[in-house]
Write a protein that holds these residues in place. Structure first.
Motif, mmCIF file in Angstrom:
data_model
loop_
_atom_site.group_PDB
_atom_site.id
_atom_site.type_symbol
_atom_site.label_atom_id
_atom_site.label_comp_id
_atom_site.label_asym_id
_atom_site.label_seq_id
_atom_site.Cartn_x
_atom_site.Cartn_y
_atom_site.Cartn_z
ATOM 1 N N GLU A 112 43.758 31.744 33.577
ATOM 2 C CA GLU A 112 43.016 31.937 34.840
ATOM 3 C C GLU A 112 43.455 30.925 35.890
ATOM 4 O OE1 GLU A 112 38.776 31.650 34.058
ATOM 5 O OE2 GLU A 112 38.967 33.249 32.561
ATOM 6 N N HIS A 113 43.954 29.785 35.428
ATOM 7 C CA HIS A 113 44.415 28.753 36.355
ATOM 8 C C HIS A 113 45.922 28.786 36.551
ATOM 9 C CE1 HIS A 113 40.324 27.259 35.854
ATOM 10 N NE2 HIS A 113 40.523 26.656 37.002
ATOM 11 N N GLY A 114 46.549 29.891 36.196
ATOM 12 C CA GLY A 114 47.959 30.090 36.545
ATOM 13 C C GLY A 114 48.967 29.874 35.443
ATOM 14 N N ALA A 115 48.525 29.524 34.241
ATOM 15 C CA ALA A 115 49.491 29.334 33.147
ATOM 16 C C ALA A 115 50.035 30.698 32.712
ATOM 17 C CB ALA A 115 48.823 28.641 31.969
ATOM 18 N N THR A 116 51.346 30.760 32.480
ATOM 19 C CA THR A 116 51.924 32.037 32.058
ATOM 20 C C THR A 116 52.177 32.041 30.554
ATOM 21 O OG1 THR A 116 54.022 31.130 32.817
ATOM 22 C CG2 THR A 116 52.939 32.766 34.230
ATOM 23 N N ASN A 117 52.489 30.863 30.010
ATOM 24 C CA ASN A 117 52.825 30.800 28.598
ATOM 25 C C ASN A 117 52.019 29.675 27.950
ATOM 26 O OD1 ASN A 117 54.066 30.833 26.124
ATOM 27 N ND2 ASN A 117 56.061 30.114 26.875
ATOM 28 N N VAL A 118 51.069 30.032 27.125
ATOM 29 C CA VAL A 118 50.227 29.026 26.477
ATOM 30 C C VAL A 118 50.510 29.016 24.978
ATOM 31 C CG1 VAL A 118 47.859 28.260 26.043
ATOM 32 C CG2 VAL A 118 48.423 29.367 28.215
ATOM 33 N N LYS A 119 50.931 27.881 24.463
ATOM 34 C CA LYS A 119 51.222 27.774 23.038
ATOM 35 C C LYS A 119 50.000 27.253 22.269
ATOM 36 C CE LYS A 119 56.145 27.638 22.713
ATOM 37 N NZ LYS A 119 56.666 27.827 24.059
ATOM 38 N N GLY A 120 50.082 27.258 20.951
ATOM 39 C CA GLY A 120 49.036 26.699 20.104
ATOM 40 C C GLY A 120 48.364 27.736 19.226
ATOM 41 N N LEU A 121 48.443 29.015 19.636
ATOM 42 C CA LEU A 121 47.726 30.049 18.892
ATOM 43 C C LEU A 121 48.477 30.490 17.634
ATOM 44 C CD1 LEU A 121 46.701 31.856 22.156
ATOM 45 C CD2 LEU A 121 45.062 30.815 20.601
ATOM 46 N N GLU A 122 49.810 30.292 17.629
ATOM 47 C CA GLU A 122 50.595 30.679 16.447
ATOM 48 C C GLU A 122 50.255 29.778 15.258
ATOM 49 O OE1 GLU A 122 53.270 32.926 16.256
ATOM 50 O OE2 GLU A 122 53.131 33.621 18.331
ATOM 51 N N ALA A 123 50.196 28.483 15.528
ATOM 52 C CA ALA A 123 49.875 27.508 14.471
ATOM 53 C C ALA A 123 50.717 27.725 13.219
ATOM 54 C CB ALA A 123 48.377 27.550 14.157
ATOM 55 N N ASP A 124 52.030 27.860 13.411
ATOM 56 C CA ASP A 124 52.927 28.142 12.292
ATOM 57 C C ASP A 124 53.657 26.899 11.786
ATOM 58 O OD1 ASP A 124 54.268 27.964 14.670
ATOM 59 O OD2 ASP A 124 55.432 29.795 14.433
ATOM 60 N N ALA A 125 53.162 25.717 12.151
ATOM 61 C CA ALA A 125 53.738 24.480 11.619
ATOM 62 C C ALA A 125 52.609 23.462 11.454
ATOM 63 C CB ALA A 125 54.816 23.946 12.552
ATOM 64 N N ARG A 126 52.902 22.376 10.744
ATOM 65 C CA ARG A 126 51.881 21.354 10.483
ATOM 66 C C ARG A 126 52.452 19.963 10.787
ATOM 67 N NH1 ARG A 126 49.692 25.353 10.381
ATOM 68 N NH2 ARG A 126 48.409 26.390 8.796
ATOM 69 N N ILE A 127 51.588 19.107 11.355
ATOM 70 C CA ILE A 127 51.940 17.701 11.509
ATOM 71 C C ILE A 127 51.758 17.063 10.128
ATOM 72 C CG2 ILE A 127 51.349 15.524 12.651
ATOM 73 C CD1 ILE A 127 49.937 17.177 14.860
ATOM 74 N N PRO A 128 52.795 16.397 9.597
ATOM 75 C CA PRO A 128 52.644 15.795 8.272
ATOM 76 C C PRO A 128 51.570 14.699 8.266
ATOM 77 C CG PRO A 128 54.951 15.733 8.999
ATOM 78 C CD PRO A 128 54.136 16.180 10.170
ATOM 79 N N ASN A 129 50.935 14.491 7.109
ATOM 80 C CA ASN A 129 49.964 13.399 6.896
ATOM 81 C C ASN A 129 48.680 13.517 7.700
ATOM 82 O OD1 ASN A 129 51.881 12.147 5.181
ATOM 83 N ND2 ASN A 129 52.888 11.301 6.996
ATOM 84 N N LEU A 130 48.240 14.733 7.946
ATOM 85 C CA LEU A 130 46.961 14.946 8.616
ATOM 86 C C LEU A 130 46.237 16.051 7.875
ATOM 87 C CD1 LEU A 130 47.120 15.242 12.512
ATOM 88 C CD2 LEU A 130 45.936 13.532 11.164
ATOM 89 N N ASP A 131 44.892 16.056 7.931
ATOM 90 C CA ASP A 131 44.202 17.132 7.232
ATOM 91 C C ASP A 131 44.427 18.470 7.938
ATOM 92 O OD1 ASP A 131 41.730 17.739 8.957
ATOM 93 O OD2 ASP A 131 41.605 15.564 8.686
ATOM 94 N N HIS A 132 44.241 19.527 7.139
ATOM 95 C CA HIS A 132 44.664 20.881 7.481
ATOM 96 C C HIS A 132 44.394 21.330 8.924
ATOM 97 C CE1 HIS A 132 45.837 24.914 6.588
ATOM 98 N NE2 HIS A 132 44.680 25.380 7.034
ATOM 99 N N GLN A 133 43.114 21.325 9.344
ATOM 100 C CA GLN A 133 42.776 21.895 10.653
ATOM 101 C C GLN A 133 43.429 21.139 11.818
ATOM 102 O OE1 GLN A 133 41.344 24.719 11.559
ATOM 103 N NE2 GLN A 133 41.280 25.204 9.389
ATOM 104 N N ARG A 134 43.389 19.822 11.726
ATOM 105 C CA ARG A 134 43.893 19.001 12.824
ATOM 106 C C ARG A 134 45.414 18.948 12.867
ATOM 107 N NH1 ARG A 134 41.579 13.373 12.870
ATOM 108 N NH2 ARG A 134 41.466 13.558 10.639
ATOM 109 N N ALA A 135 46.040 19.396 11.763
ATOM 110 C CA ALA A 135 47.499 19.316 11.682
ATOM 111 C C ALA A 135 48.187 20.528 12.305
ATOM 112 C CB ALA A 135 47.918 19.182 10.226
ATOM 113 N N LYS A 136 47.411 21.575 12.619
ATOM 114 C CA LYS A 136 48.020 22.829 13.063
ATOM 115 C C LYS A 136 48.681 22.724 14.433
ATOM 116 C CE LYS A 136 45.130 26.110 10.555
ATOM 117 N NZ LYS A 136 44.102 27.144 10.664
ATOM 118 N N VAL A 137 49.953 23.075 14.510
ATOM 119 C CA VAL A 137 50.677 23.120 15.781
ATOM 120 C C VAL A 137 51.640 24.304 15.777
ATOM 121 C CG1 VAL A 137 50.613 20.649 16.376
ATOM 122 C CG2 VAL A 137 52.391 21.491 14.831
ATOM 123 N N ASP A 138 52.229 24.576 16.941
ATOM 124 C CA ASP A 138 53.245 25.624 17.023
ATOM 125 C C ASP A 138 54.614 25.050 16.670
ATOM 126 O OD1 ASP A 138 51.345 27.420 17.855
ATOM 127 O OD2 ASP A 138 52.507 28.128 19.593
#
Ligand code: PTJ
Length: 245
Positions: free
Chosen positions: A120-146
């Motif tokens: 709504e504020h003009g972004a055309t490409n927003v990432k984060g919803l795929e969550a197909d990778a993980r930050i190592p050494n963090l618990d599951h939910q907080r580790a989710k990234v694209d």
């Protein structure tokens, strides 16, 4: 926002609080975001509610890092989305960065609401919803990234970030730019560039610096980055806060 008189001595603070409340109502901001805002507001009061010179310098250095990056990503949580959605879109455009929604208290509903809000504020490409990778050494939910976003990024802007995740990103070797009003908090302590300023002032100022540096050559940008002293920046902020007490 129309109800807040602009000449009120604490206009910015009232505006910030109002935006966080609206964010909670819209399902964008977590209730914990109100506590986070309260803590930030106390530090901002002690900083004189202005961008101190060391923060302005850090914002210029951060802009240079983003311009030099191969793959810069700006991370968005519920507070960031409520406070500076359009400003984050402008910064992403100025430095050619990706926007990625990345939440501490992750739920599918809030992920979607924030992505929609950014669009709504003009972004055309927003990432984060795929969550197909993980930050190592963090618990599951907080580790989710694209995989194609934060996971692959070389430079990440993480405003109002949780300390554990800031450390984990640092361990992945990323150049971390952190905006946080509390200079003693762990995230600015581990950041390559700690920016002790209110995000409301910091982000538009970074965009101004980025636009001003847009034609600078690589060697000039590298010089700006190399001249930065993170310890001195943290000390200057702490010193200013002590004087404010
Ligand atoms: O949306 P989510 O689920 O990702 O959750 C986001 C919050 C912010 C609730 C979550 O990450 C959290 O609880 O963070 P903390 O540990 O409270 O840390 C937030 C930090 O941001 C604190 O050090 C505050 O001082 C600082 N802060 C708060 N408001 C601002 C701020 N820094 C800059 N500008 C602000 N407006």
């Amino acid at each position: 926002e129309d109800e807040i008189p602009e000449d009120h001595p604490r206009y910015q603070d009232l505006l910030t609080r109002h935006r966080i409340e609206k964010g909670v109502e819209k399902g964008i901001t977590h209730l914990q975001g109100m506590h986070a805002e309260g803590r930030g507001s106390a530090f901002d009061y002690l900083l004189g509610e202005e961008t101190i010179p060391s923060a302005d310098a850090a914002e210029r250095v951060a802009a240079a890092h983003l311009l030099l990056a191969d793959h810069p990503v700006l991370s968005i949580n519920g507070n960031v989305a409520a406070l500076v959605p359009g400003e984050m879109v402008d910064l992403a455009e100025a430095v050619d960065a990706d926007l990625e929604v990345n939440l501490f208290n992750r739920t599918p509903e809030r992920m979607q609401a924030i992505a929609d809000h950014l669009r709504e504020h003009g972004a055309t490409n927003v990432k984060g919803l795929e969550a197909d990778a993980r930050i190592p050494n963090l618990d599951h939910q907080r580790a989710k990234v694209d995989e194609a976003g934060i996971y692959a990024a070389d430079v990440v802007l993480v405003p109002l970030e949780d300390g554990d995740r800031a450390e984990a990103l640092e361990e992945m070797g990323k150049t971390e730019l952190v905006i946080d009003l509390n200079p003693l908090s762990r995230s600015p302590q581990v950041a390559e560039v700690p920016i002790v300023d209110n995000i409301i002032r910091a982000v538009p100022n970074m965009t101004d610096h980025a636009l001003e540096l847009a034609d600078a050559d690589e060697s000039e940008l590298r010089k700006i980055v190399a001249s930065f002293d993170r310890e001195a920046a943290l000390e200057a902020a702490e010193e200013r806060i002590r004087r404010g007490l």
